[in-house]
Design a protein around this motif. Structure first.
Motif, PDB file in Angstrom:
ATOM      1  N   ARG A   1       0.829  -1.212   0.000  1.00  0.00           N
ATOM      2  CA  ARG A   1       0.000   0.000   0.000  1.00  0.00           C
ATOM      3  C   ARG A   1       0.860   1.257   0.000  1.00  0.00           C
ATOM      4  O   ARG A   1       0.482   2.271  -0.595  1.00  0.00           O
ATOM      5  N   THR A   2       2.019   1.191   0.648  1.00  0.00           N
ATOM      6  CA  THR A   2       2.930   2.325   0.622  1.00  0.00           C
ATOM      7  C   THR A   2       3.368   2.640  -0.797  1.00  0.00           C
ATOM      8  O   THR A   2       3.585   3.802  -1.160  1.00  0.00           O
ATOM      9  N   GLU A   3       3.465   1.608  -1.625  1.00  0.00           N
ATOM     10  CA  GLU A   3       3.847   1.786  -3.025  1.00  0.00           C
ATOM     11  C   GLU A   3       2.669   2.182  -3.909  1.00  0.00           C
ATOM     12  O   GLU A   3       2.820   2.376  -5.111  1.00  0.00           O
ATOM     13  N   GLY A   4       1.474   2.256  -3.332  1.00  0.00           N
ATOM     14  CA  GLY A   4       0.322   2.712  -4.103  1.00  0.00           C
ATOM     15  C   GLY A   4      -0.574   1.628  -4.656  1.00  0.00           C
ATOM     16  O   GLY A   4      -1.483   1.914  -5.434  1.00  0.00           O
ATOM     17  N   TYR A   5      -0.342   0.383  -4.268  1.00  0.00           N
ATOM     18  CA  TYR A   5      -1.181  -0.707  -4.749  1.00  0.00           C
ATOM     19  C   TYR A   5      -2.425  -0.873  -3.873  1.00  0.00           C
ATOM     20  O   TYR A   5      -2.409  -0.583  -2.677  1.00  0.00           O
ATOM     21  N   ALA A   6      -3.495  -1.353  -4.480  1.00  0.00           N
ATOM     22  CA  ALA A   6      -4.668  -1.775  -3.723  1.00  0.00           C
ATOM     23  C   ALA A   6      -4.469  -3.245  -3.383  1.00  0.00           C
ATOM     24  O   ALA A   6      -4.113  -4.044  -4.261  1.00  0.00           O
ATOM     25  N   VAL A   7      -4.675  -3.624  -2.130  1.00  0.00           N
ATOM     26  CA  VAL A   7      -4.387  -4.981  -1.671  1.00  0.00           C
ATOM     27  C   VAL A   7      -5.638  -5.637  -1.111  1.00  0.00           C
ATOM     28  O   VAL A   7      -6.364  -5.031  -0.321  1.00  0.00           O
ATOM     29  N   HIS A   8      -5.882  -6.863  -1.547  1.00  0.00           N
ATOM     30  CA  HIS A   8      -6.987  -7.671  -1.027  1.00  0.00           C
ATOM     31  C   HIS A   8      -6.372  -8.878  -0.333  1.00  0.00           C
ATOM     32  O   HIS A   8      -5.746  -9.715  -0.977  1.00  0.00           O
ATOM     33  N   ILE A   9      -6.537  -8.975   0.989  1.00  0.00           N
ATOM     34  CA  ILE A   9      -5.951 -10.065   1.764  1.00  0.00           C
ATOM     35  C   ILE A   9      -6.968 -11.179   1.964  1.00  0.00           C
ATOM     36  O   ILE A   9      -8.118 -10.934   2.324  1.00  0.00           O
ATOM     37  N   VAL A  10      -6.536 -12.420   1.739  1.00  0.00           N
ATOM     38  CA  VAL A  10      -7.350 -13.596   2.064  1.00  0.00           C
ATOM     39  C   VAL A  10      -6.462 -14.586   2.808  1.00  0.00           C
ATOM     40  O   VAL A  10      -5.268 -14.700   2.518  1.00  0.00           O
ATOM     41  N   LEU A  11      -7.042 -15.283   3.759  1.00  0.00           N
ATOM     42  CA  LEU A  11      -6.296 -16.239   4.577  1.00  0.00           C
ATOM     43  C   LEU A  11      -6.702 -17.674   4.300  1.00  0.00           C
ATOM     44  O   LEU A  11      -6.360 -18.578   5.064  1.00  0.00           O
ATOM     45  N   ASP A  12      -7.406 -17.890   3.207  1.00  0.00           N
ATOM     46  CA  ASP A  12      -7.896 -19.221   2.854  1.00  0.00           C
ATOM     47  C   ASP A  12      -7.725 -19.429   1.358  1.00  0.00           C
ATOM     48  O   ASP A  12      -8.107 -18.571   0.550  1.00  0.00           O
ATOM     49  N   ALA A  13      -7.185 -20.579   0.967  1.00  0.00           N
ATOM     50  CA  ALA A  13      -6.914 -20.846  -0.448  1.00  0.00           C
ATOM     51  C   ALA A  13      -8.189 -20.948  -1.271  1.00  0.00           C
ATOM     52  O   ALA A  13      -8.231 -20.489  -2.418  1.00  0.00           O
ATOM     53  N   SER A  14      -9.224 -21.521  -0.710  1.00  0.00           N
ATOM     54  CA  SER A  14     -10.483 -21.656  -1.455  1.00  0.00           C
ATOM     55  C   SER A  14     -11.078 -20.296  -1.760  1.00  0.00           C
ATOM     56  O   SER A  14     -11.565 -20.046  -2.874  1.00  0.00           O
ATOM     57  N   GLU A  15     -11.057 -19.403  -0.786  1.00  0.00           N
ATOM     58  CA  GLU A  15     -11.566 -18.054  -1.006  1.00  0.00           C
ATOM     59  C   GLU A  15     -10.733 -17.316  -2.039  1.00  0.00           C
ATOM     60  O   GLU A  15     -11.254 -16.590  -2.892  1.00  0.00           O
ATOM     61  N   ALA A  16      -9.411 -17.521  -1.981  1.00  0.00           N
ATOM     62  CA  ALA A  16      -8.543 -16.904  -2.984  1.00  0.00           C
ATOM     63  C   ALA A  16      -8.905 -17.394  -4.380  1.00  0.00           C
ATOM     64  O   ALA A  16      -8.961 -16.608  -5.336  1.00  0.00           O
ATOM     65  N   GLY A  17      -9.188 -18.693  -4.512  1.00  0.00           N
ATOM     66  CA  GLY A  17      -9.563 -19.247  -5.805  1.00  0.00           C
ATOM     67  C   GLY A  17     -10.855 -18.649  -6.324  1.00  0.00           C
ATOM     68  O   GLY A  17     -10.992 -18.366  -7.525  1.00  0.00           O
TER      69      GLY A  17
END
Length: 230
Positions: free
Chosen positions: A126-142
């Motif tokens: 985020r410091t570099e200006g990116y939007a970040v979406h965090i997920v802690l589960d592989a299925s949700e990431a998929g």
């Protein structure tokens, strides 16, 4: 920069970053022997950031009209000259004009198993200006990758009990989204086999992490934008 000489990028990732076919990179390696990537235990070519910079120099000489042999000769001369003080590479922050405009920001999906590590990576991205979406589960990431593909995905290979490799391969089967795999254990070879474009071992060095992300996105300070192979 720490880690500049360590092999990080697959040959496929380098080919996309520089707009040079993988077979050409292999031919240059065999013919001129100047830019020789490291090899993983499984035989994967792993290019360092220094080597990507050197390849970019060669590509610039070709664009100016030189033949490959002459471009590599100039590279050899350049490598023999010590870097002058004050000419160290600097990775600059993302354009501040996009910092507060979510619609203009590149989106990174961070599939991480550890909340502390996720917060660490999120802060620097985020410091570099990116939007970040965090997920802690592989299925949700998929599911997110299927519904709303990001510009890049960072995958902890140990997410959801070791489902990161499957997430990498599934992502690569569906799209050409850049994949940066990370792990506390040295899993670079299997990560590249599964479709990752680059691998970093934890604990992550912040500058190397951000620089690798920027390289894969094509927004590095010294790699032009727009430009899984052994």
């Amino acid at each position: 920069m720490k880690g500049d000489s360590k092999g990080v990028y697959s040959i496929g990732a380098v080919a996309r970053m520089l707009g040079v076919p993988a077979q050409t990179l292999r031919a240059w390696e065999d013919r001129y022997g100047q830019i020789v990537p490291a090899r993983s235990a499984g035989g994967q070519r792993l290019y360092s950031r220094d080597q990507v910079d050197q390849l970019r120099f060669v590509r610039e000489q070709l664009d100016s009209g030189l033949q490959p042999a002459d471009a590599h000769r100039l590279l050899a001369e350049r490598r023999q000259k010590p870097m002058s003080p004050g000419t160290e590479r600097v990775v600059t922050p993302a354009d501040s004009s996009t910092q507060n405009d979510d619609s203009a920001r590149l989106v990174i999906l961070l599939a991480e198993r550890d909340t502390y590590a996720a917060d660490f990576a999120d802060y620097f991205l985020r410091t570099e200006g990116y939007a970040v979406h965090i997920v802690l589960d592989a299925s949700e990431a998929g599911r997110i990758l299927e519904r709303r593909p990001p510009d890049l995905v960072v995958v902890d290979l140990m997410i959801s009990g070791g489902a990161g490799l499957k997430l990498c391969s599934g992502t690569r089967d569906r799209s050409a989204i850049p994949i940066l795999a990370v792990s506390a254990i040295d899993s670079g070879d299997v990560a590249l086999e599964a479709g990752a474009d680059a691998f970093l071992q934890k604990p992550l060095d912040p500058l190397q992490f951000v620089s690798t992300v920027r390289d894969l996105l094509g927004t590095s300070a010294y790699l032009r934008r727009g430009s899984h192979v052994r």
